[in-house]
Design an enzyme around this catalytic site. Structure first.
Site, mmCIF file in Angstrom:
data_model
loop_
_atom_site.group_PDB
_atom_site.id
_atom_site.type_symbol
_atom_site.label_atom_id
_atom_site.label_comp_id
_atom_site.label_asym_id
_atom_site.label_seq_id
_atom_site.Cartn_x
_atom_site.Cartn_y
_atom_site.Cartn_z
ATOM 1 N N LYS A 274 48.053 43.893 47.880
ATOM 2 C CA LYS A 274 48.885 43.385 46.782
ATOM 3 C C LYS A 274 49.991 42.519 47.374
ATOM 4 O O LYS A 274 50.781 42.986 48.209
ATOM 5 C CB LYS A 274 49.492 44.548 46.003
ATOM 6 C CG LYS A 274 50.510 44.124 44.942
ATOM 7 C CD LYS A 274 51.197 45.345 44.326
ATOM 8 C CE LYS A 274 52.333 44.927 43.398
ATOM 9 N NZ LYS A 274 53.070 46.103 42.853
ATOM 10 N N ASP A 279 58.864 40.485 42.262
ATOM 11 C CA ASP A 279 58.452 41.111 41.004
ATOM 12 C C ASP A 279 59.656 41.355 40.109
ATOM 13 O O ASP A 279 60.411 42.309 40.299
ATOM 14 C CB ASP A 279 57.727 42.429 41.276
ATOM 15 C CG ASP A 279 57.253 43.096 39.992
ATOM 16 O OD1 ASP A 279 57.144 42.385 38.966
ATOM 17 O OD2 ASP A 279 56.990 44.305 40.020
ATOM 18 N N LYS A 286 62.388 44.180 34.490
ATOM 19 C CA LYS A 286 62.923 45.398 35.079
ATOM 20 C C LYS A 286 64.392 45.557 34.711
ATOM 21 O O LYS A 286 65.115 44.571 34.562
ATOM 22 C CB LYS A 286 62.800 45.334 36.611
ATOM 23 C CG LYS A 286 61.386 45.396 37.134
ATOM 24 C CD LYS A 286 61.375 45.327 38.653
ATOM 25 C CE LYS A 286 59.957 45.304 39.193
ATOM 26 N NZ LYS A 286 59.237 46.575 38.948
ATOM 27 N N ASP A 297 57.509 43.692 47.288
ATOM 28 C CA ASP A 297 56.304 44.004 46.521
ATOM 29 C C ASP A 297 55.058 43.327 47.081
ATOM 30 O O ASP A 297 53.985 43.430 46.494
ATOM 31 C CB ASP A 297 56.507 43.641 45.048
ATOM 32 C CG ASP A 297 55.798 44.606 44.110
ATOM 33 O OD1 ASP A 297 55.469 45.723 44.543
ATOM 34 O OD2 ASP A 297 55.568 44.239 42.947
ATOM 35 N N ASP A 356 54.885 44.494 33.780
ATOM 36 C CA ASP A 356 55.373 45.049 35.046
ATOM 37 C C ASP A 356 54.324 45.930 35.716
ATOM 38 O O ASP A 356 54.552 46.452 36.796
ATOM 39 C CB ASP A 356 56.668 45.839 34.815
ATOM 40 C CG ASP A 356 57.425 46.092 36.105
ATOM 41 O OD1 ASP A 356 57.229 45.322 37.075
ATOM 42 O OD2 ASP A 356 58.211 47.057 36.160
ATOM 43 N N GLU A 358 51.682 44.734 37.028
ATOM 44 C CA GLU A 358 50.989 43.508 37.424
ATOM 45 C C GLU A 358 50.189 43.645 38.710
ATOM 46 O O GLU A 358 49.206 42.932 38.920
ATOM 47 C CB GLU A 358 52.011 42.367 37.571
ATOM 48 C CG GLU A 358 52.718 42.262 38.906
ATOM 49 C CD GLU A 358 53.551 43.485 39.287
ATOM 50 O OE1 GLU A 358 53.678 43.752 40.495
ATOM 51 O OE2 GLU A 358 54.055 44.170 38.396
ATOM 52 N N ARG A 360 48.142 45.875 39.743
ATOM 53 C CA ARG A 360 46.749 46.265 39.525
ATOM 54 C C ARG A 360 45.915 45.094 39.019
ATOM 55 O O ARG A 360 44.696 45.070 39.200
ATOM 56 C CB ARG A 360 46.698 47.463 38.576
ATOM 57 C CG ARG A 360 47.202 47.194 37.178
ATOM 58 C CD ARG A 360 47.538 48.486 36.429
ATOM 59 N NE ARG A 360 48.730 49.121 36.982
ATOM 60 C CZ ARG A 360 49.232 50.283 36.539
ATOM 61 N NH1 ARG A 360 48.637 50.916 35.541
ATOM 62 N NH2 ARG A 360 50.303 50.798 37.079
#
Length: 512
Positions: A274, A279, A286, A297, A356, A358, A360
């Site tokens: 990933k 993010d 967030k 991230d 959020d 994201e 996956r």
């Protein structure tokens, strides 16, 4: 990075700025006081056999991570002795645990920042111990100072340089096993530290395009084949997950494929990372206080990148393919909205209930791409869920898999590498929570067990019959507290050593 040498020199005559020795906690036969560990005999003799008493007077107990400094005895060319705590003594007739040596060496290396040369007289019984000390030194000496003013002497802000050189006393410079062990430690540590650099680099300088460029440069240097899919190629290929996550950013997404091949390979493993370079949460923004460290991230992609390069440097007899799913998750007029439906690379549709969630989505596309090559195993690595941090804390990552034996193998690799990991289940009843009336699946399910729900989502995008494991490194990937052992503040390089060890075991034919 700190230079390493193996040395059989006598400690008293060695020109160095410091001598590092080990001290352990007292045992039942010697309660209360510290015990000087093997490797420090010459120093102890110079103190008339009373080094343990001197250390105790100075407050040393031998506890893990403890540092005690004292002047070197008369006749020694080094002016300083640094005693580092190893914790409990090992069982009789067994040496010190590799991780204990690694941590002690890391603590000492960090304490000696600004020092040109140190001699490490820690207990070495074999090449494995030498490798552990070498890794500890190289990882512990790490610092990230690229954005600091190096010359502000007027205000006393000069950054101390890392330890310049470490001589591992008791090492055997002409022994093939010792040489190979230290060479491996150098290759893995250098690549792990490169991963740390990437994680620590601010997102205004490391967007998906910049990350891809770093990968291309390294691939060229180490004979790794590289392919970069830009926005046009992603659109043409139908990578709806990666494109959907990157839609709100001015910096376009990328999918990077790194291929290391060996002519002697009998197995092929695919690693998927990933790579969300920042993010914000997207439209599902967030809350305040959760954005400041979101440059981390992309830690999963950094770990995969480092592991592939390390495999190439080590010449492992296994084919390793790395997939870096890179995007920046930002809110804007073009961003994916909650309620949107994305058509993934696999052809499945996903209803996005929370932008959020994201990671996956980008992993799903990369997992399906990796599956098309029919590797013997696929492992994805991601800072995926806060739920996993709640479950396992900040120092342990979770392992999920569609095969119990493979999950056990990955955990064994983590233990051998010195990385805390824990097997987690994939409960089938949680799959129902991701059912969607609009699409094939939703990107969110039940709140409780959210880390397991994410694993179940990813499983949907692994090709049929392919062995797969998922590492959720959300806890240990970024250390917001103070440094400990060989772990710095900031990016840690979590999972790099596990992936390298797994590749080594695959090369040894341990994949079914």
């Amino acid at each position: 990075m700190t230079a390493l040498t193996l040395s059989t020199a006598a400690v008293a005559g060695l020109r160095a700025d410091a001598i590092v020795i080990g001290v352990a906690k007292g045992s039942a036969s010697k309660p209360g006081g510290p015990v000087v560990t093997p490797g420090a005999e010459a120093v102890d003799q110079a103190y008339d056999g009373n080094l343990a008493g001197v250390l105790e007077t100075l407050g040393a107990s031998g506890a893990e991570g403890e540092v005690t400094k004292l002047p070197a005895p008369a006749g020694f060319k080094a002016p300083l002795v640094l005693a580092v705590g190893l914790g409990a003594q090992p069982q009789e007739d067994s040496g010190y645990d590799a991780e204990a040596l690694r941590k002690a060496a890391g603590v000492a290396a960090r304490a000696l920042s600004g020092t040109k040369k140190a001699a490490f007289a820690l207990p070495l019984t074999d090449a494995v111990d030498a490798a552990a000390v070498a890794e500890g030194v190289l990882l512990g000496a790490y610092s990230f100072d690229a954005y600091k003013d190096q010359g502000d002497a007027k205000n006393g802000k000069n950054a101390k340089a890392p330890l310049g050189e470490a001589a591992l006393l008791g090492g055997k410079p002409r022994d093939k096993a010792y040489k190979a062990a230290v060479e491996r430690a150098v290759a893995v540590s250098e690549e792990l530290n490169r991963a740390r650099d990437l994680v620590n680099t601010p997102p205004n300088d490391l967007n998906p395009e910049a990350f891809a460029a770093v990968a291309q440069t390294a691939a060229k240097e180490h004979g790794i084949k590289v392919q970069v899919l830009d926005e046009k190629a992603l659109v043409k290929g139908g990578y709806g997950g990666i494109l959907g996550v990157g839609a709100g950013s001015a910096s376009g997404p990328r999918l990077v494929k790194l291929s290391y091949t060996s002519s002697k390979a009998k197995k092929h493993i695919a690693l998927v990372g990933k790579g969300i370079t920042y993010d914000s949460g997207g439209i599902s923004l967030k809350p305040a206080g959760h954005n400041e460290t979101m440059k981390c991230d992309m830690s999963g992609a950094a770990a995969v990148f480092a592991a592939v390069v390390a495999a190439a440097r080590l010449g492992l007899e296994v084919n390793v393919t790395g997939w870096l799913a890179l995007a920046e998750n930002m809110p804007s007029g073009s961003a994916t909205r909650p309620g949107d439906v994305l058509r993934m690379y696999s052809g499945k549709t996903v209803e996005v209930l929370n932008t959020d969630a994201e990671g996956r989505l980008v992993l799903a596309d990369a997992l399906w791409a990796a599956s098309q090559e029919k590797p013997d195993a696929v492992v994805d690595v991601a800072t995926l869920t806060g739920a996993m941090v709640l479950a396992l804390g900040n120092r342990t990552f979770g392992i999920m898999a569609n095969d119990d034996a493979f999950r056990a193998l990955v955990q064994e690799a983590a233990e051998e590498a010195g990385e805390p990991a824990w097997p987690m289940p994939l409960p089938e009843h949680l799959r129902k929570g991701m059912e969607s009336s609009t699409a094939d699946i939703a990107n969110m399910g039940e709140r409780m067990g959210g880390g397991l729900v994410a694993g179940l989502f990813l499983r949907e995008f692994v090709g049929e019959g392919i062995t797969w494991a998922h590492l959720d490194i959300a806890g240990p990937a970024f250390n917001e507290g103070g440094p400990f052992g060989y772990t710095p503040k900031g990016g840690t390089g979590s999972a790099v050593r596990t992936l390298v060890r797994l590749a080594e075991r695959a090369a040894a034919g341990e994949l079914s």
